[in-house]
Write a protein that holds these residues in place. Structure first.
Motif, short mmCIF file in Angstrom:
data_model
loop_
_atom_site.label_atom_id
_atom_site.label_comp_id
_atom_site.label_asym_id
_atom_site.label_seq_id
_atom_site.Cartn_x
_atom_site.Cartn_y
_atom_site.Cartn_z
N ILE A 79 31.40 32.09 82.82
CA ILE A 79 31.63 33.48 83.20
C ILE A 79 33.06 33.84 82.82
CG2 ILE A 79 31.95 35.01 85.19
CD1 ILE A 79 29.50 33.93 86.41
N GLN A 80 33.21 35.01 82.25
CA GLN A 80 34.51 35.44 81.78
C GLN A 80 34.95 36.71 82.50
OE1 GLN A 80 35.99 33.47 79.48
NE2 GLN A 80 34.15 32.20 79.40
N GLY A 81 36.25 36.84 82.72
CA GLY A 81 36.79 38.09 83.24
C GLY A 81 36.79 39.14 82.15
N ARG A 82 36.34 40.35 82.48
CA ARG A 82 36.22 41.40 81.49
C ARG A 82 37.19 42.56 81.69
NH1 ARG A 82 33.95 40.12 77.04
NH2 ARG A 82 33.54 42.35 76.68
N LYS A 83 37.45 42.91 82.95
CA LYS A 83 38.18 44.14 83.22
C LYS A 83 38.98 44.01 84.51
CE LYS A 83 35.70 47.79 82.78
NZ LYS A 83 34.65 48.80 83.06
N LEU A 84 40.20 44.49 84.50
CA LEU A 84 41.05 44.52 85.68
C LEU A 84 40.90 45.87 86.36
CD1 LEU A 84 43.33 43.07 87.33
CD2 LEU A 84 44.97 44.20 85.78
N ILE A 85 40.68 45.84 87.67
CA ILE A 85 40.50 47.07 88.46
C ILE A 85 41.64 47.15 89.46
CG2 ILE A 85 38.95 48.35 90.00
CD1 ILE A 85 36.67 46.52 88.86
N ILE A 86 42.38 48.25 89.42
CA ILE A 86 43.61 48.35 90.22
C ILE A 86 43.75 49.74 90.84
CG2 ILE A 86 44.92 46.61 88.94
CD1 ILE A 86 46.14 48.95 87.33
N PRO A 87 44.54 49.83 91.91
CA PRO A 87 44.91 51.14 92.46
C PRO A 87 46.01 51.76 91.61
CG PRO A 87 45.98 49.43 93.73
CD PRO A 87 45.09 48.73 92.73
N PRO A 88 46.29 53.05 91.78
CA PRO A 88 47.33 53.71 90.96
C PRO A 88 48.69 53.05 91.07
CG PRO A 88 46.03 55.34 92.14
CD PRO A 88 45.61 54.00 92.67
N GLU A 89 48.99 52.46 92.23
CA GLU A 89 50.31 51.87 92.44
C GLU A 89 50.58 50.69 91.52
OE1 GLU A 89 49.16 54.15 96.01
OE2 GLU A 89 48.15 52.68 94.75
N LEU A 90 49.55 50.09 90.93
CA LEU A 90 49.73 48.90 90.10
C LEU A 90 49.57 49.19 88.61
CD1 LEU A 90 47.84 46.17 92.21
CD2 LEU A 90 50.29 46.68 92.14
N GLN A 91 49.40 50.45 88.22
CA GLN A 91 49.11 50.74 86.83
C GLN A 91 50.29 50.40 85.90
OE1 GLN A 91 48.57 55.03 86.11
NE2 GLN A 91 49.52 55.41 88.11
N PHE A 92 51.50 50.54 86.37
CA PHE A 92 52.64 50.24 85.51
C PHE A 92 52.82 48.73 85.35
CE2 PHE A 92 53.48 54.25 87.77
CZ PHE A 92 53.45 55.11 86.67
#
Length: 303
Positions: free
Chosen positions: A190-203
């Protein structure tokens, strides 16, 4: 209670230049970046986790072959909810309005309310990922360090030590995902495909995944996450996540995040003969949930 002229006094006065407050853009369909959509024609849907066979043992010369048992592990149920909202406008308020068709403005507001509710319900799956009060088919919260398996072992889909999003925590998450096992303890790919974050972590995410070299160091080392093609779908910001420190990785597990649509959104309008009021309604039925917790890996952050 119908919306009457007493609630819309300014809209009835000559000289009004503008009406505002309902024109904002909205964060729409962010759930589609997380959940796989399927249709449903039942009151609820169930998905059953199957356990295969364990590791094959050595067969001694002249001895009988070993037989193994396959079984069902756990069941995930998706119970659809009916989401609906309506408003009514008096006949007189519609007649006396000088500037705008009230129905047009308020139906847009109705659509915004329905959309917001769907995004909040979808994000609640991740917002409660570390809460023991919300559990799934195997009896554990979505992100746990002790998901039980049919073979008697456990697997973890959260960091052993909660950490904020940084190079070290992200690399460790990818290592842990590569160690996932199935219900009988066999290693699975199984591979990681996508990171899901809140707006505070976008930078933070942009620096971690967009830089060719390592972040925050004077060394000329390459950014291993980027050069190895980890998280090929990049990162997405979900504005409905409530924990500013938590981050999640969506994997390519075949049956994970599910959004069942029982009835698509429908709008209707009807007039009342006695009062002359006009009523507007929006309604839809759906459910959000998770079948296989291997679809996600997360960390609540260190604080």
């Amino acid at each position: 209670m119908a919306i009457s002229r007493s609630q819309l006094l300014k809209e009835l006065e000559p000289g009004l230049n503008a009406l505002f407050g309902l024109e904002y853009d909205r964060y729409d369909n962010e759930h589609a970046e997380i959940f796989d959509k399927e249709s449903s024609d039942r009151a609820f849907e169930e998905e059953v986790m199957l356990a295969g066979f364990g590791a094959a043992p050595v067969k001694g010369e002249g001895s009988a072959v070993t037989y193994d048992q396959a079984n069902e592990s756990f069941t995930s149920r998706y119970t659809h909810e009916t989401i609906a909202l309506a408003f009514s406008i008096t006949e007189e308020a519609i007649e006396d309005n000088l500037y705008d068709r009230l129905s047009s403005r308020y139906t847009k507001a109705l659509a915004r309310s329905m959309s917001n509710t769907k995004q909040v319900k979808a994000a609640a799956i991740l917002n409660n990922a570390f809460s023991g009060t919300v559990t799934y088919g195997d009896g554990k919260e979505l992100c746990s360090d002790a998901h039980p398996t049919s073979g008697g072992g456990n697997f973890a889909n959260e960091l052993a030590t909660p950490a904020d999003l940084n190079e070290t925590s992200l690399e460790q998450a990818m290592i842990d995902i590569a160690a996932f096992i199935d219900e009988r303890g066999l290693k699975i790919s199984i591979q990681g495909r996508k990171l899901i974050i809140p707006p505070e972590l976008q930078f933070v995410a942009e620096r971690l995944m967009g830089s060719a070299n390592r972040v925050g160091t004077a060394d000329n080392d390459i950014n291993a996450l980027r050069s190895m093609g980890m998280l090929p779908e990049g990162y997405v910001v979900n504005h409905f996540l409530t924990d500013v420190n938590a981050f999640f990785i969506k994997t390519d597990a075949p049956n994970g995040f599910k959004h069942f649509e029982r009835s698509a959104i429908k709008t209707s309008m009807e007039g009342d003969f006695d009062t002359g009021n006009v009523r507007y309604k929006a309604r839809e039925r759906y459910s959000f949930g998770v079948s296989d917790p291997r679809c996600v890996f997360g960390s609540p952050g260190s604080s």
